[in-house]
Design a protein around this motif. Structure first.
Motif, PDB file in Angstrom:
ATOM      1  N   ARG A   6     -18.635  14.831  -4.217  1.00  0.00           N
ATOM      2  CA  ARG A   6     -18.548  13.544  -4.910  1.00  0.00           C
ATOM      3  C   ARG A   6     -17.199  13.474  -5.616  1.00  0.00           C
ATOM      4  NH1 ARG A   6     -23.804  11.859  -6.282  1.00  0.00           N
ATOM      5  NH2 ARG A   6     -22.857   9.914  -7.011  1.00  0.00           N
ATOM      6  N   VAL A   7     -16.390  12.476  -5.272  1.00  0.00           N
ATOM      7  CA  VAL A   7     -15.048  12.373  -5.840  1.00  0.00           C
ATOM      8  C   VAL A   7     -15.123  11.991  -7.316  1.00  0.00           C
ATOM      9  CG1 VAL A   7     -12.851  11.137  -5.743  1.00  0.00           C
ATOM     10  CG2 VAL A   7     -14.018  11.777  -3.619  1.00  0.00           C
ATOM     11  N   LEU A   8     -14.397  12.759  -8.142  1.00  0.00           N
ATOM     12  CA  LEU A   8     -14.344  12.499  -9.574  1.00  0.00           C
ATOM     13  C   LEU A   8     -13.035  11.835  -9.991  1.00  0.00           C
ATOM     14  CD1 LEU A   8     -15.714  15.909 -10.941  1.00  0.00           C
ATOM     15  CD2 LEU A   8     -16.939  13.732 -10.878  1.00  0.00           C
ATOM     16  N   TYR A   9     -11.919  12.237  -9.340  1.00  0.00           N
ATOM     17  CA  TYR A   9     -10.612  11.776  -9.817  1.00  0.00           C
ATOM     18  C   TYR A   9      -9.563  12.036  -8.745  1.00  0.00           C
ATOM     19  CZ  TYR A   9      -6.901  10.961 -13.287  1.00  0.00           C
ATOM     20  OH  TYR A   9      -5.830  10.451 -13.980  1.00  0.00           O
ATOM     21  N   GLU A  10      -8.541  11.194  -8.742  1.00  0.00           N
ATOM     22  CA  GLU A  10      -7.392  11.382  -7.860  1.00  0.00           C
ATOM     23  C   GLU A  10      -6.163  11.665  -8.720  1.00  0.00           C
ATOM     24  OE1 GLU A  10      -6.967   7.945  -5.425  1.00  0.00           O
ATOM     25  OE2 GLU A  10      -8.994   8.062  -4.598  1.00  0.00           O
ATOM     26  N   ASP A  11      -5.358  12.623  -8.294  1.00  0.00           N
ATOM     27  CA  ASP A  11      -4.169  12.972  -9.068  1.00  0.00           C
ATOM     28  C   ASP A  11      -3.075  13.455  -8.116  1.00  0.00           C
ATOM     29  OD1 ASP A  11      -2.604  13.266 -11.292  1.00  0.00           O
ATOM     30  OD2 ASP A  11      -3.850  14.771 -12.276  1.00  0.00           O
ATOM     31  N   ARG A  12      -1.864  13.533  -8.629  1.00  0.00           N
ATOM     32  CA  ARG A  12      -0.724  14.047  -7.869  1.00  0.00           C
ATOM     33  C   ARG A  12       0.040  15.030  -8.742  1.00  0.00           C
ATOM     34  NH1 ARG A  12       0.865  10.615  -3.495  1.00  0.00           N
ATOM     35  NH2 ARG A  12      -0.369   8.682  -3.411  1.00  0.00           N
ATOM     36  N   PHE A  13       0.545  16.086  -8.126  1.00  0.00           N
ATOM     37  CA  PHE A  13       1.393  17.005  -8.865  1.00  0.00           C
ATOM     38  C   PHE A  13       2.630  16.270  -9.395  1.00  0.00           C
ATOM     39  CE2 PHE A  13      -0.494  20.521  -6.186  1.00  0.00           C
ATOM     40  CZ  PHE A  13      -1.047  21.201  -7.259  1.00  0.00           C
ATOM     41  N   ALA A  14       3.085  16.686 -10.572  1.00  0.00           N
ATOM     42  CA  ALA A  14       4.335  16.178 -11.142  1.00  0.00           C
ATOM     43  C   ALA A  14       5.077  17.363 -11.738  1.00  0.00           C
ATOM     44  CB  ALA A  14       4.041  15.112 -12.206  1.00  0.00           C
ATOM     45  N   LEU A  15       6.354  17.156 -12.078  1.00  0.00           N
ATOM     46  CA  LEU A  15       7.182  18.235 -12.602  1.00  0.00           C
ATOM     47  C   LEU A  15       7.215  18.203 -14.126  1.00  0.00           C
ATOM     48  CD1 LEU A  15      10.211  18.094 -10.126  1.00  0.00           C
ATOM     49  CD2 LEU A  15       8.107  19.450  -9.978  1.00  0.00           C
ATOM     50  N   PHE A  16       7.055  19.385 -14.719  1.00  0.00           N
ATOM     51  CA  PHE A  16       7.043  19.495 -16.176  1.00  0.00           C
ATOM     52  C   PHE A  16       7.843  20.711 -16.619  1.00  0.00           C
ATOM     53  CE2 PHE A  16       3.195  17.117 -15.209  1.00  0.00           C
ATOM     54  CZ  PHE A  16       3.198  16.126 -16.185  1.00  0.00           C
ATOM     55  N   ALA A  17       8.348  20.606 -17.835  1.00  0.00           N
ATOM     56  CA  ALA A  17       8.976  21.739 -18.513  1.00  0.00           C
ATOM     57  C   ALA A  17       8.703  21.592 -20.003  1.00  0.00           C
ATOM     58  CB  ALA A  17      10.471  21.790 -18.236  1.00  0.00           C
ATOM     59  N   ARG A  67       7.715  15.545 -18.968  1.00  0.00           N
ATOM     60  CA  ARG A  67       7.757  15.274 -17.523  1.00  0.00           C
ATOM     61  C   ARG A  67       9.198  15.061 -17.079  1.00  0.00           C
ATOM     62  NH1 ARG A  67       3.786  11.303 -13.988  1.00  0.00           N
ATOM     63  NH2 ARG A  67       4.758  11.724 -11.958  1.00  0.00           N
ATOM     64  N   LEU A  68       9.529  15.638 -15.916  1.00  0.00           N
ATOM     65  CA  LEU A  68      10.868  15.544 -15.366  1.00  0.00           C
ATOM     66  C   LEU A  68      10.857  14.737 -14.079  1.00  0.00           C
ATOM     67  CD1 LEU A  68      11.888  19.305 -15.754  1.00  0.00           C
ATOM     68  CD2 LEU A  68      12.249  17.448 -17.397  1.00  0.00           C
ATOM     69  N   MET A  69      11.911  13.956 -13.870  1.00  0.00           N
ATOM     70  CA  MET A  69      12.094  13.184 -12.636  1.00  0.00           C
ATOM     71  C   MET A  69      10.771  12.576 -12.162  1.00  0.00           C
ATOM     72  SD  MET A  69      14.979  15.489 -10.661  1.00  0.00           S
ATOM     73  CE  MET A  69      15.379  14.136  -9.550  1.00  0.00           C
ATOM     74  N   PRO A  70      10.228  11.611 -12.890  1.00  0.00           N
ATOM     75  CA  PRO A  70       8.896  11.055 -12.607  1.00  0.00           C
ATOM     76  C   PRO A  70       8.765  10.391 -11.232  1.00  0.00           C
ATOM     77  CG  PRO A  70      10.026   9.784 -14.299  1.00  0.00           C
ATOM     78  CD  PRO A  70      10.835  11.017 -14.102  1.00  0.00           C
ATOM     79  N   ASP A  71       9.887  10.143 -10.558  1.00  0.00           N
ATOM     80  CA  ASP A  71       9.786   9.551  -9.212  1.00  0.00           C
ATOM     81  C   ASP A  71       9.416  10.598  -8.160  1.00  0.00           C
ATOM     82  OD1 ASP A  71      12.246  10.760  -9.638  1.00  0.00           O
ATOM     83  OD2 ASP A  71      13.277   9.495  -8.170  1.00  0.00           O
ATOM     84  N   LEU A  72       9.391  11.873  -8.539  1.00  0.00           N
ATOM     85  CA  LEU A  72       8.982  12.942  -7.627  1.00  0.00           C
ATOM     86  C   LEU A  72       7.535  13.324  -7.913  1.00  0.00           C
ATOM     87  CD1 LEU A  72      12.000  15.443  -7.487  1.00  0.00           C
ATOM     88  CD2 LEU A  72      11.258  13.842  -5.729  1.00  0.00           C
TER      89      LEU A  72
END
Length: 299
Positions: free
Chosen positions: A159-170, A258-263
């Protein structure tokens, strides 16, 4: 000659119920059966055992000596049936439920939901199994799993709970010391933190829109735990590819930037997984419904 076997356990339980109830009619009411059916079961049991268990008269039933001895042994079966019926028809969830997920999701998403669940269902006790390996729910006897992706096994329901995408952080400290990367070339020169099973060899594959971007980190630390990777990133050890949903508090407090949010990474699904069964125990159904309604990743 007696032909008694395991198939007679039900008939022995019926016999015990008849004796305790005092008549075929009273036993039939308790068993949600008919008087004639109960009488037939006792007659068949007597025939299979080769002994008479009850002396029947128009006024009452009485035990034979063999019937009395067998009833002493069989009465436990009627108690087992009654206790089983109580479990199967319980009106409120009770008992133990096991659930597994990764360490990072367990701490950031699952824990608040389980705290609320415990308040709502105080008679349900939990076995929480945190592992960064994908455990086999059926082989390990685990009731529910919270994981990335949907099951490929037809014996499991997802059962799907959430959709997400990896992002870059420092961390803010890392950015203050090393600067903010502005292009792919400068990204590759930074220190990175790699999750061994996702980005082996320090090779990161991200997307800018529909275009695949591959970054080969010149310097990277490797880790096998998503939670440890988050902590390493927060400690200023480098740039990490993380799910934003699992680091909300770190972002809100400014500990991670978050770094370079377009990636971003490809779209990933967080799902609730459990073995496919038509009649789930009430305690497991209660936990599943609670987690589906809790909105774990929106808090």
């Amino acid at each position: 000659m007696s032909t008694i076997g395991i198939q007679h356990l039900k008939a022995l339980a019926v016999f015990s119920t008849v004796v305790d109830a005092g008549s075929f009619a009273a036993a039939a009411r308790q068993l949600a059966s008919s008087r004639s059916r109960v009488s037939e079961q006792i007659s068949q049991l007597e025939e299979d055992l080769g002994v008479r268990l009850l002396q029947r008269s128009t006024r009452k039933l009485s035990l034979t000596e063999e019937g009395r001895q067998i009833h002493d042994k069989a009465r436990a079966l009627s108690r087992v049936l009654e206790e089983t019926r109580e479990i199967a028809t319980q009106e409120s969830p009770k008992g133990r439920v096991s659930i597994t997920t990764t360490h990072d999701v367990g701490v950031s998403q699952l824990l608040p939901a389980l705290t609320a669940f415990r308040r709502s269902y105080p008679e349900v006790e939990l076995d929480v199994i945190l592992s960064d390996e994908r455990l086999d729910l059926i082989a390990e006897g685990i009731d529910v799993g919270l994981r990335v992706g949907l099951p490929r096994d037809d014996s499991l329901i997802g059962r799907v709970l959430y959709e997400d995408r990896f992002a870059l952080f420092a961390s803010a400290d890392y950015v203050a010391e090393h600067g903010t990367p502005t292009d792919f070339a400068s990204l590759a020169e930074h220190h990175w933190i790699s999750l061994a099973k996702i980005t082996p060899g320090g090779i990161f594959r991200l997307y800018r829109g529909d275009n695949l971007v591959t970054i080969e980190a010149q310097h990277y630390e490797s880790c096998n735990s998503p939670l440890m990777m988050i902590k390493m990133c927060e400690a200023g050890m480098g740039i990490a590819q993380l799910f934003p949903s699992t680091v909300r508090s770190e972002i809100a407090s400014g500990r991670l930037v978050r770094l370079m949010p377009d990636l971003t990474g490809p779209q990933m699904l967080f799902s609730l997984v459990y073995p496919s069964r038509k009649q789930l125990p009430l305690r497991i159904r209660a936990l599943i419904d609670h987690l589906l309604g809790f909105r774990l990743f929106d808090r």
